[in-house]
Design a protein around this motif. Structure first.
Motif, PDB file in Angstrom:
ATOM      1  N   ARG A   5       9.140  25.845 -29.924  1.00 44.60           N
ATOM      2  CA  ARG A   5       9.300  24.460 -29.454  1.00 44.60           C
ATOM      3  C   ARG A   5       8.144  23.867 -28.633  1.00 44.60           C
ATOM      4  O   ARG A   5       7.569  22.868 -28.751  1.00 44.60           O
ATOM      5  N   ALA A   6       7.580  24.888 -27.942  1.00 44.49           N
ATOM      6  CA  ALA A   6       6.585  24.488 -26.815  1.00 44.49           C
ATOM      7  C   ALA A   6       5.357  24.128 -27.640  1.00 44.49           C
ATOM      8  O   ALA A   6       4.492  23.280 -27.374  1.00 44.49           O
ATOM      9  N   ILE A   7       5.183  25.166 -28.615  1.00 44.00           N
ATOM     10  CA  ILE A   7       3.919  24.924 -29.438  1.00 44.00           C
ATOM     11  C   ILE A   7       3.862  23.783 -30.198  1.00 44.00           C
ATOM     12  O   ILE A   7       3.008  23.041 -30.205  1.00 44.00           O
ATOM     13  N   THR A   8       5.116  23.476 -30.844  1.00 39.38           N
ATOM     14  CA  THR A   8       5.229  22.055 -31.409  1.00 39.38           C
ATOM     15  C   THR A   8       4.944  20.723 -30.845  1.00 39.38           C
ATOM     16  O   THR A   8       4.130  19.942 -31.035  1.00 39.38           O
ATOM     17  N   GLU A   9       5.674  20.810 -29.590  1.00 45.59           N
ATOM     18  CA  GLU A   9       5.373  19.630 -28.588  1.00 45.59           C
ATOM     19  C   GLU A   9       4.107  19.819 -28.059  1.00 45.59           C
ATOM     20  O   GLU A   9       3.381  18.680 -27.853  1.00 45.59           O
ATOM     21  N   ALA A  10       3.290  20.857 -27.738  1.00 41.71           N
ATOM     22  CA  ALA A  10       2.118  20.836 -27.464  1.00 41.71           C
ATOM     23  C   ALA A  10       0.960  20.259 -28.553  1.00 41.71           C
ATOM     24  O   ALA A  10       0.062  19.420 -28.143  1.00 41.71           O
ATOM     25  N   ALA A  11       1.437  20.661 -29.647  1.00 43.92           N
ATOM     26  CA  ALA A  11       0.592  19.913 -30.770  1.00 43.92           C
ATOM     27  C   ALA A  11       0.662  18.621 -30.922  1.00 43.92           C
ATOM     28  O   ALA A  11      -0.167  17.952 -31.145  1.00 43.92           O
ATOM     29  N   SER A  12       1.914  18.187 -30.698  1.00 38.81           N
ATOM     30  CA  SER A  12       2.137  16.801 -30.945  1.00 38.81           C
ATOM     31  C   SER A  12       1.535  15.792 -29.799  1.00 38.81           C
ATOM     32  O   SER A  12       1.083  14.848 -29.859  1.00 38.81           O
ATOM     33  N   LEU A  13       1.524  16.557 -28.370  1.00 38.63           N
ATOM     34  CA  LEU A  13       0.858  15.909 -27.328  1.00 38.63           C
ATOM     35  C   LEU A  13      -0.649  15.786 -27.448  1.00 38.63           C
ATOM     36  O   LEU A  13      -1.406  15.092 -27.193  1.00 38.63           O
ATOM     37  N   GLN A  14      -1.231  16.894 -28.236  1.00 41.21           N
ATOM     38  CA  GLN A  14      -2.537  16.791 -28.520  1.00 41.21           C
ATOM     39  C   GLN A  14      -2.922  15.830 -29.483  1.00 41.21           C
ATOM     40  O   GLN A  14      -4.123  15.018 -29.159  1.00 41.21           O
ATOM     41  N   ARG A  15      -2.141  15.405 -30.355  1.00 43.34           N
ATOM     42  CA  ARG A  15      -2.365  14.549 -31.353  1.00 43.34           C
ATOM     43  C   ARG A  15      -2.391  12.985 -30.658  1.00 43.34           C
ATOM     44  O   ARG A  15      -3.161  12.307 -30.703  1.00 43.34           O
ATOM     45  N   ASP A  16      -1.303  12.914 -29.564  1.00 44.58           N
ATOM     46  CA  ASP A  16      -1.100  11.836 -28.692  1.00 44.58           C
ATOM     47  C   ASP A  16      -2.517  11.607 -27.918  1.00 44.58           C
ATOM     48  O   ASP A  16      -3.025  10.545 -27.629  1.00 44.58           O
ATOM     49  N   LEU A  17      -2.891  12.732 -27.595  1.00 48.37           N
ATOM     50  CA  LEU A  17      -4.271  12.870 -26.626  1.00 48.37           C
ATOM     51  C   LEU A  17      -5.487  12.337 -27.251  1.00 48.37           C
ATOM     52  O   LEU A  17      -6.185  11.574 -26.889  1.00 48.37           O
ATOM     53  N   SER A  72       0.216  20.194 -19.847  1.00 44.84           N
ATOM     54  CA  SER A  72       0.199  21.410 -19.095  1.00 44.84           C
ATOM     55  C   SER A  72       1.380  22.325 -19.046  1.00 44.84           C
ATOM     56  O   SER A  72       1.609  23.362 -19.076  1.00 44.84           O
ATOM     57  N   VAL A  73       2.492  21.326 -18.859  1.00 44.86           N
ATOM     58  CA  VAL A  73       3.939  21.614 -18.840  1.00 44.86           C
ATOM     59  C   VAL A  73       4.343  22.572 -20.126  1.00 44.86           C
ATOM     60  O   VAL A  73       4.764  23.662 -20.101  1.00 44.86           O
ATOM     61  N   ARG A  74       3.814  22.153 -21.296  1.00 42.85           N
ATOM     62  CA  ARG A  74       3.976  22.856 -22.573  1.00 42.85           C
ATOM     63  C   ARG A  74       3.426  24.093 -22.461  1.00 42.85           C
ATOM     64  O   ARG A  74       3.841  25.297 -22.991  1.00 42.85           O
ATOM     65  N   VAL A  75       2.229  23.967 -22.031  1.00 43.46           N
ATOM     66  CA  VAL A  75       1.567  25.560 -21.996  1.00 43.46           C
ATOM     67  C   VAL A  75       2.035  26.443 -21.235  1.00 43.46           C
ATOM     68  O   VAL A  75       2.359  27.638 -21.454  1.00 43.46           O
ATOM     69  N   GLN A  76       2.672  25.991 -19.940  1.00 41.99           N
ATOM     70  CA  GLN A  76       3.300  26.933 -19.186  1.00 41.99           C
ATOM     71  C   GLN A  76       4.639  27.512 -19.800  1.00 41.99           C
ATOM     72  O   GLN A  76       4.938  28.288 -19.689  1.00 41.99           O
ATOM     73  N   LYS A  77       5.502  26.589 -20.601  1.00 42.82           N
ATOM     74  CA  LYS A  77       6.636  27.051 -21.249  1.00 42.82           C
ATOM     75  C   LYS A  77       6.166  27.989 -22.391  1.00 42.82           C
ATOM     76  O   LYS A  77       6.953  29.073 -22.602  1.00 42.82           O
ATOM     77  N   GLN A  78       5.104  27.847 -22.883  1.00 43.73           N
ATOM     78  CA  GLN A  78       4.644  29.021 -24.266  1.00 43.73           C
ATOM     79  C   GLN A  78       4.477  30.315 -23.338  1.00 43.73           C
ATOM     80  O   GLN A  78       4.606  31.195 -23.750  1.00 43.73           O
TER      81      GLN A  78
END
Length: 275
Positions: free
Chosen positions: A76-88, A228-234
């Motif tokens: 879930r953290a990886i998926t959210e991080a990828a979505s955030l990278q798209r938003d970025l 950064s929060v998602r990376v910490q979760k990973q």
């Protein structure tokens, strides 16, 4: 966007299908092939048959299914991080677009100012040339000195030089404006001074508040913080045991059309204590 889709897809079961064929007379290969095909007979226990078996062909189809049941929120953290990278990336595009709009607006405003400056210089040059002509007439009449004429000549030359410099600055600004708008650098256009739109103080305050909310660099900073929060979760999820389920189905036989089926199910718990 594709990375986000791939990250979401990693939650789905992984299905693997393999088809293979082998032929040989290696004793262990023949023994296991006949046994897996459920064609092993009492005659195959003969010592001579075990040591010197006839060659057999072995057809094998394997279907495997793996499903991750629990991973401590890592996927879930990886998926959210990828979505955030798209938003970025989208915010960076919006920031580039906003920068281009701002540069176009500033250049057009500069051209408006240069156009007004050029008109003022042209009017001042006409006045200076008229003053120079009068000074020459007065000099010829003996009412002014050569120094007076020279002073007006220097003033006229200075205005001419400033006019040329203003024209050059306007030409460079026009070329840069054409480049930013995607037009030909040589394109000519008429500068029209825009009419200021009347705004009440309340409207200005609302516009400033909206602009602060939609500033791409602020959005990019917020997305970076969430990333950064998602990376910490990973990182934390890597210390949590992972639980998975497995299913395998085999179809094996000594001929392509005649095969025996078998299956196996299992589970796996994987716990990484150090990285």
């Amino acid at each position: 966007a594709e990375q986000a889709a791939a990250a979401r897809g990693s939650r789905l079961p992984q299905i693997n299908v393999a088809e293979s064929w082998q032929r040989g007379n290696q004793p262990v290969f023949v023994f296991s092939s006949l046994l897996t095909s459920r064609q092993f007979a009492a005659a195959n226990f003969a010592i001579d048959a075990l040591n010197h078996p006839d060659p057999v062909g072995y057809f094998h189809t394997a279907v495997g299914v793996q499903q991750l049941v629990f991973d401590g929120g890592r996927l879930r953290a990886i998926t959210e991080a990828a979505s955030l990278q798209r938003d970025l990336a989208e915010s960076q595009v919006r920031e580039a677009e906003a920068g281009t709009r701002l540069a176009v607006t500033e250049l057009y405003g500069r051209l408006v100012a240069l156009s007004a400056e050029r008109r003022a210089l042209a009017s001042a040059l006409d006045t200076a040339q008229a003053d120079l002509a009068r000074a020459r007439q007065r000099r010829d009449a003996g009412m002014a000195s050569e120094a007076d004429v020279l002073s007006f000549t220097v003033h006229v030359s200075d205005l001419q030089q400033r006019s040329l410099q203003s024209d050059g600055n306007a030409a460079m600004a026009r070329a840069e404006l054409n480049r930013l708008t995607g037009a030909s650098v040589e394109r000519d256009f008429v500068i029209v001074e825009p009419e200021p739109a009347p705004r009440s103080p309340a409207d200005v305050a609302a516009l400033i508040a909206t602009a602060e909310q939609q500033r791409p660099e602020l959005q990019r900073a917020a997305i970076g913080e969430a990333l950064s929060v998602r990376v910490q979760k990973q990182a934390r999820a890597a210390l949590v045991p992972q639980v998975g389920a497995q299913l395998g189905v085999d179809f094996a036989g000594t001929s392509f059309a005649d095969r025996a089926s078998s299956w196996v199910v299992g589970g796996e718990v994987r716990w990484i204590f150090s990285t």
